[in-house]
Design a protein around this motif. Structure first.
Motif, short mmCIF file in Angstrom:
data_model
loop_
_atom_site.label_atom_id
_atom_site.label_comp_id
_atom_site.label_asym_id
_atom_site.label_seq_id
_atom_site.Cartn_x
_atom_site.Cartn_y
_atom_site.Cartn_z
N LEU A 33 0.83 -1.19 0.00
CA LEU A 33 0.00 0.00 0.00
C LEU A 33 0.87 1.25 0.00
CD1 LEU A 33 -2.83 -0.99 2.48
CD2 LEU A 33 -2.58 -1.54 0.09
N ASP A 34 1.97 1.23 0.73
CA ASP A 34 2.88 2.38 0.76
C ASP A 34 3.50 2.60 -0.62
OD1 ASP A 34 4.02 1.52 4.08
OD2 ASP A 34 2.31 2.71 3.42
N ILE A 35 3.86 1.50 -1.30
CA ILE A 35 4.43 1.62 -2.65
C ILE A 35 3.41 2.27 -3.59
CG2 ILE A 35 5.18 0.28 -4.66
CD1 ILE A 35 6.47 -1.68 -2.68
N CYS A 36 2.14 1.86 -3.49
CA CYS A 36 1.09 2.45 -4.33
C CYS A 36 0.97 3.94 -4.07
CB CYS A 36 -0.24 1.77 -4.06
SG CYS A 36 -0.32 0.05 -4.58
N SER B 42 -6.25 1.14 -7.35
CA SER B 42 -5.94 -0.30 -7.41
C SER B 42 -5.58 -0.86 -6.04
CB SER B 42 -4.79 -0.56 -8.38
OG SER B 42 -5.10 -0.09 -9.65
N LYS B 43 -4.96 -0.02 -5.21
CA LYS B 43 -4.51 -0.55 -3.92
C LYS B 43 -5.67 -0.96 -3.02
CE LYS B 43 -4.03 3.29 -0.67
NZ LYS B 43 -3.11 4.11 0.09
N PHE B 44 -6.86 -0.38 -3.24
CA PHE B 44 -8.05 -0.79 -2.49
C PHE B 44 -8.88 -1.81 -3.27
CE2 PHE B 44 -7.04 3.48 -0.91
CZ PHE B 44 -6.85 3.18 0.44
N TYR B 45 -8.89 -1.67 -4.59
CA TYR B 45 -9.66 -2.61 -5.41
C TYR B 45 -9.07 -4.02 -5.32
CZ TYR B 45 -12.41 -4.22 -9.42
OH TYR B 45 -13.28 -4.90 -10.22
N LEU B 46 -7.74 -4.13 -5.24
CA LEU B 46 -7.06 -5.43 -5.17
C LEU B 46 -6.35 -5.59 -3.83
CD1 LEU B 46 -5.57 -5.33 -8.76
CD2 LEU B 46 -7.45 -6.76 -8.02
N MET B 47 -6.95 -5.09 -2.78
CA MET B 47 -6.28 -5.07 -1.48
C MET B 47 -5.94 -6.47 -0.98
SD MET B 47 -7.59 -3.42 2.10
CE MET B 47 -7.46 -1.74 1.55
N ASN B 48 -6.84 -7.43 -1.17
CA ASN B 48 -6.61 -8.79 -0.68
C ASN B 48 -5.95 -9.69 -1.71
OD1 ASN B 48 -7.90 -8.16 1.79
ND2 ASN B 48 -9.90 -8.43 0.83
N PRO C 60 -24.06 6.75 -2.89
CA PRO C 60 -24.42 8.07 -3.44
C PRO C 60 -23.26 8.81 -4.11
CG PRO C 60 -24.39 8.11 -1.04
CD PRO C 60 -24.25 6.69 -1.44
N PHE C 61 -22.08 8.79 -3.51
CA PHE C 61 -20.97 9.56 -4.09
C PHE C 61 -20.52 8.98 -5.43
CE2 PHE C 61 -16.41 10.42 -4.61
CZ PHE C 61 -16.46 11.80 -4.66
N VAL C 62 -20.38 7.65 -5.48
CA VAL C 62 -19.99 7.00 -6.74
C VAL C 62 -21.05 7.26 -7.80
CG1 VAL C 62 -19.45 4.78 -7.82
CG2 VAL C 62 -18.70 5.23 -5.49
N SER C 63 -22.32 7.25 -7.41
CA SER C 63 -23.40 7.48 -8.37
C SER C 63 -23.37 8.90 -8.92
CB SER C 63 -24.76 7.19 -7.72
OG SER C 63 -24.81 5.85 -7.29
N VAL C 64 -23.02 9.87 -8.07
CA VAL C 64 -22.91 11.26 -8.55
C VAL C 64 -21.78 11.37 -9.58
CG1 VAL C 64 -22.23 13.59 -7.84
CG2 VAL C 64 -23.92 12.35 -6.52
N GLU D 278 -20.26 1.28 0.90
CA GLU D 278 -19.40 2.08 0.02
C GLU D 278 -18.03 2.24 0.65
OE1 GLU D 278 -20.01 6.03 -2.73
OE2 GLU D 278 -21.14 5.83 -0.89
N ASN D 279 -17.00 1.99 -0.15
CA ASN D 279 -15.62 2.07 0.32
C ASN D 279 -15.10 3.48 0.09
OD1 ASN D 279 -12.91 1.79 0.86
ND2 ASN D 279 -12.71 -0.19 -0.16
N TRP D 280 -15.01 4.28 1.18
CA TRP D 280 -14.62 5.68 1.02
C TRP D 280 -13.16 5.82 0.64
CZ3 TRP D 280 -17.75 9.49 0.17
CH2 TRP D 280 -19.07 9.38 0.59
N SER D 281 -12.34 4.85 1.01
CA SER D 281 -10.94 4.90 0.60
C SER D 281 -10.82 4.79 -0.92
CB SER D 281 -10.15 3.76 1.26
OG SER D 281 -10.21 3.86 2.65
#
Length: 575
Positions: A3-6, A76-82, A339-343, A417-420
């Protein structure tokens, strides 16, 4: 650690992006161009020189590419976190970005080929990231399609030996009447058509959706598919004056727009709809380029990159939270749950439609007015208007299905919703709202005055309104399954296979090619060559092995006798 590298890579790319954008503005205001040459190898009369070319166009495009890439890496660091292979994914994305940067700043066809080929190879690795049969098939179709463009670029390099240099930027302005340059131009246009998935090479672009969504966001906004458009913008001086060729290539581009817009209205896969919209916008860029407006094509290339990247990132958020589900017919009420992603998705879709004062409006409205001003025939004008109408239609159909429909399937299996992940959308959202006007003032400092009739001036607004109604009609008929007769089955198969281009591409480029290779393997590698060389040599060796053993036995005996005889002689003479 990953995550730090990202985060570090995001900050580095963001700072380089801002620096490149400001340099591009400075170069534009002062009308500057810089060539940087580095002598890699000098041996007698041989000199291998790496040449880099910086002007306002390359620097601004570099800034946009790195700006989008920084947010994609952070996303990507949150989308592919695991994901256990996140380090491999980030390395591949960085290689992808480096290949695009090399292609942008190269005035030399050989170094362009390195970036061009790097994009194809790394995209193959990224499409195969999810290791399953669908990804493998999509990767094979993509890599084999891109091989064709590499072959044509290599042939262009061979033809350019006639000029004594591969730095095309030195002589492309005054060599357009030479026969060699006409051949080079045709090969480069076809290579760009393959890279940008124009008809008849369109099948690989929807298939490339097998890649992870951050890759799709990068590929479809500013890197792989736009490489062909950017190369033609660089070579635009060659074919602007050749009207006969331009007309046929313009026809292909407009047909690509129409085909992809029609297919997007019938598609139900979320990522494929956005992929078809990319194909439609690439056709729009190519068509305005063949009309002779390279700066306008570059302007739409930049604005399209801004809203297309956020469209894919929002789609990735939806897919991530819906447990990798992509069918829009079973979505609904996503504006309440995210809501935020939809906006962000709503504004990006409006920008794609050309809604006034968003990023896409400034380029699409100008392109439509230029089309209305030109003296091309009614068919091309009609196809252009219908393609724009279909763009609005599939955008609003998508929004009706995702926002205004009740939730049809997901009631319990829905994550929050993932705010990160949403933080990466904010910077791109600002550019979707304000980026179009800023780029318009920068690239066209003197406003273009186009005199048209009133109904032509308000045509974009009319198209948005009619497209909204058409999208609502497609939305209402999404669930109405009619009894399919043979004719209807043929038509649906025709549209869902991209006018049979996917079948033609797969069968001609993979199936029959593999059959031909299998016949060659059976007849040559396992046939005559094996009979004459491999098995024949083995039989000869087996038949003669007893004779060889006998010879070796007697040679060994003779050698032993000789050694004993020499020892006896030495003892005799010593005493």
């Amino acid at each position: 650690m990953y995550l730090d590298i990202c985060l570090i890579m995001m900050l580095i790319l963001m700072s380089l992006s801002l620096m490149s954008m400001f340099l591009g503005m400075y170069f534009m205001l002062n009308n500057m161009m810089y060539f940087i040459e580095y002598n890699i190898l000098s041996l007698n009369s041989l000199s291998v020189v790496m040449t880099l070319f910086f002007d306002w166009m390359s620097l601004i495009f570099l800034g946009v590419v790195m700006f989008i890439s920084s947010f994609v890496i952070f996303y990507s660091k949150f989308y592919l976190m695991n994901d256990l292979n996140l380090n491999r994914f980030i390395s591949l994305v960085l290689m992808f970005i480096m290949s695009m940067i090399l292609l942008i700043i190269s005035p030399n066809l050989v170094s362009i080929l390195l970036g061009w080929d790097g994009l194809g190879l790394v995209s193959y690795c990224l499409i195969l990231y999810y290791q399953n049969m669908k990804s493998f098939n999509a990767g094979m179709l993509t890599i084999l399609s891109n091989r064709l463009s590499d072959i044509l670029l290599l042939l262009s390099i061979a033809w350019m030996l006639n000029y004594g240099s591969w730095n095309f930027i030195f002589f492309k302005d005054f060599m357009f009447k030479n026969n060699e340059m006409i051949y080079i131009m045709i090969m480069l246009i076809i290579a760009s058509f393959v890279k940008s998935a124009q008809i008849p090479f369109s099948a690989w672009l929807p298939a490339a959706m097998a890649a992870p969504t951050p890759v799709s966001s990068l590929v479809h906004s500013s890197t792989l598919v736009t490489a062909g458009v950017y190369l033609l913008i660089r070579f635009s001086n060659l074919f602007i004056l050749n009207n006969n060729l331009n007309f046929w290539f313009l026809m292909i581009s407009v047909l690509t727009m129409f085909m992809s817009g029609l297919n997007a209205n019938l598609e139900n896969d979320l990522k494929k709809i956005i992929a078809y919209s990319t194909l439609s916008q690439l056709g729009l860029m190519m068509s305005i380029l063949f009309l002779g407006f390279s700066d306008l094509a570059f302007f739409h290339l930049l604005t399209h990159a801004l809203f297309k990247s956020i469209l894919f990132m929002c789609a990735g958020c939806y897919i991530h939270n819906l447990n990798s589900f992509q069918d829009i017919r079973l979505m609904g009420s996503l504006n309440i749950q995210m809501p935020f992603v939809s906006v962000c998705f709503f504004f990006a879709n409006l920008s794609l439609c050309g809604f006034p004062f968003l990023a896409g409006f400034y380029s699409k409205d100008l392109i439509l007015e230029v089309f209305f001003m030109m003296d091309y025939n009614l068919f091309i004008l009609l196809m252009m208007v219908v393609s724009t109408l279909l763009t609005v239609s599939y955008s609003f159909r998508l929004m009706f299905n995702m926002f205004f429909m009740s939730n049809n399937f997901f009631t319990l299996n829905f994550s929050l919703e993932n705010w990160s992940m949403d933080k990466s959308l904010m910077g791109l959202m600002m550019m979707v709202v304000f980026g179009g006007s800023l780029l318009s003032w920068l690239i066209f400092p003197i406003p273009l005055m186009i005199n048209l009739f009133l109904y032509m001036k308000i045509m974009p607004l009319i198209l948005i309104f009619i497209g909204m109604l058409l999208g609502y009609y497609f939305y209402l008929n999404s669930f109405k399954m009619k009894k399919m007769n043979n004719y209807l089955f043929f038509m649906m198969n025709f549209f869902f296979t991209l006018w049979f281009l996917s079948i033609i591409s797969v069968k001609s480029m993979i199936k029959y090619l593999m059959k031909f290779i299998m016949v060659l393997s059976l007849s040559m590698d396992k046939g005559w060559t094996e009979y004459l060389l491999g098995q024949n040599l083995f039989k000869i060796l087996v038949l003669n092995s007893s004779l060889m053993d006998l010879m070796m036995f007697y040679m060994n005996k003779m050698l032993n006798l000789m050694i004993i005889f020499l020892i006896i002689l030495m003892i005799y003479f010593y005493y």
